[in-house]
Design a protein around this motif. Structure first.
Motif, mmCIF file in Angstrom:
data_model
loop_
_atom_site.group_PDB
_atom_site.id
_atom_site.type_symbol
_atom_site.label_atom_id
_atom_site.label_comp_id
_atom_site.label_asym_id
_atom_site.label_seq_id
_atom_site.Cartn_x
_atom_site.Cartn_y
_atom_site.Cartn_z
ATOM 1 N N CYS A 261 76.940 11.712 1.478
ATOM 2 C CA CYS A 261 78.133 11.811 0.694
ATOM 3 C C CYS A 261 79.232 11.109 1.558
ATOM 4 C CB CYS A 261 78.631 13.186 0.156
ATOM 5 S SG CYS A 261 80.349 13.186 -0.569
ATOM 6 N N CYS A 263 82.785 11.375 1.294
ATOM 7 C CA CYS A 263 84.038 11.856 1.002
ATOM 8 C C CYS A 263 84.214 12.312 2.639
ATOM 9 C CB CYS A 263 83.779 12.927 0.038
ATOM 10 S SG CYS A 263 83.439 14.779 0.755
ATOM 11 N N CYS A 266 82.571 15.369 3.929
ATOM 12 C CA CYS A 266 80.975 15.235 4.099
ATOM 13 C C CYS A 266 80.895 14.120 5.417
ATOM 14 C CB CYS A 266 80.112 15.082 3.013
ATOM 15 S SG CYS A 266 80.309 16.284 2.089
ATOM 16 N N HIS A 289 85.316 18.494 -1.087
ATOM 17 C CA HIS A 289 84.057 17.650 -1.526
ATOM 18 C C HIS A 289 84.090 17.346 -2.957
ATOM 19 C CE1 HIS A 289 80.218 15.862 -2.478
ATOM 20 N NE2 HIS A 289 80.010 16.857 -3.447
HETATM 21 ZN ZN LIG Z 1 81.380 15.060 0.139
#
Ligand SMILES: [Zn+2]
Length: 352
Positions: A261, A263, A266, A289
């Motif tokens: 991920c 984001c 993360c 997240h």
């Molecule tokens: Zn994430």
């Protein structure tokens, strides 16, 4: 002050500063509920964010007097100070409604009528889900809402996800068809479905307890069970999962594209990186997240015309349900119910 189809973050006052930063983006906002019933604290937090922080995200206040062991019934009077302070802060005025139990038509009407006397007031309707699921209740609700003509903010009661119960999605769509501005508070992924079907705004709770209204008998008296370990959204299946479940699924399906991920929380890691944190440490990144996934999904499914958005949402729910099966997870009921809102849902690739 509310732009149409806004996705809000719903949090308690002690989380508000952190969440306001997450909600500082176009088409977003923040709903603040009192922490441990401290209404003054919630008002002070909203005042701070409004006047002394650099943050400009729209703010709503929800008194949440409908929640907890000592929740108030729908007939309980509004607190004039609560209404006045919201107005003084320049916020939309949400009523501090009590809980509308099944069959309590008098309570429902009382909230709507008292809201009619509040200029631009928004009637908070904390509903037993029978109001959406049972035909007679739903007809009464939609008639009363149309007659009152005031904006409403729905809060739905359930032990788990109210949209996992048969009939709730269909009932929500009928309420959204009433022609009054409608908000959905304390929700989760179904917020996106509500926005696709015309809700003005929908708010996603930071923790499981803020993603629905827990029935009174299921709220532990001394919270002996303690909070459940935080879950987060796994984007391919559009559902909340415990980190431990994500970790197990990854072991049997080690496709790297599925788990990583990008984001902020993360930062390119596989989602199960949070397994190394204890429950308390995990709560913040789990929500950061989830919020990133929700805002990304919102931008993806609300990119077309209304008809297109609705079909796109139903198709995504069908696809997410299919992926859950691939991973060996039971299908999240909410996904089935939203999938079935598609015009040709019987021809979609999933039985039941
Ligand atoms: Zn994430």
């Amino acid at each position: 002050m509310l732009s149409a189809r806004s996705l809000f973050v719903y949090c308690t006052a002690n989380q508000a500063l952190r969440c306001a930063r997450i909600a500082e983006r176009p088409g977003a906002g923040l709903v603040i509920a009192p922490y441990r019933h401290d209404e003054r604290g919630a008002l002070a937090t909203a005042a701070y964010l409004r006047d002394r922080s650099q943050l400009t995200t729209p703010i709503l206040l929800d008194a949440a007097r409908y929640a907890g062991q000592n929740r108030l019934p729908a007939s309980a009077p509004f607190n004039p100070r609560w209404l006045r302070r919201q107005r003084e802060l320049g916020l939309p005025v949400l009523t501090d409604s009590g809980y509308v139990d099944g069959g309590d038509e008098a309570g429902l009407v009382s909230i709507l009528h008292r809201t009619m006397a509040i200029p631009d007031g928004i009637a908070v309707l904390p509903l037993n889900p029978v109001w959406l699921r049972d035909r007679l209740h739903l007809t009464t609700l939609t008639n009363r809402v149309r007659d009152a003509g005031v904006a409403i903010a729905l809060v739905l009661e359930a032990r788990g996800d109210p949209f996992g119960l048969p009939g709730t999605v269909a009932g929500l769509l009928e309420v959204l068809g009433c022609g009054v501005p409608t908000l959905l508070l304390r929700s989760d992924l179904s917020s996106l479905g509500a926005l696709c079907h015309g809700a003005v705004a929908a708010a996603v709770g930071t923790t499981g307890a803020l993603r629905h209204l827990a029935p009174r008998e299921s709220v532990p008296m001394n919270n002996q069970r303690g909070p459940r370990p935080p879950a987060t959204i796994f984007k391919p299946t559009m559902s909340y999962r415990r980190i431990s479940a994500i970790q197990r699924a990854k072991r049997s399906h080690p496709d790297p594209r599925l788990w990583s991920c990008d984001c902020d929380a993360c930062a390119g890691r596989d989602l199960d990186w949070m397994a190394a944190l204890d429950d308390r440490e995990r709560e913040v990144p789990a929500f950061e997240h989830a919020a990133a996934v929700l805002f990304a999904l919102r931008d993806e499914v609300l990119s077309g015309g209304e008809h297109q958005n609705r079909n796109s949402w139903a198709a995504r729910c069908a696809d997410a349900a299919y992926r859950e099966r691939e991973l060996g997870w039971p299908v999240t009921p909410m996904l089935r119910h939203w999938r079935d809102t598609a015009p040709n849902s019987v021809e979609m690739p999933l039985a039941s």
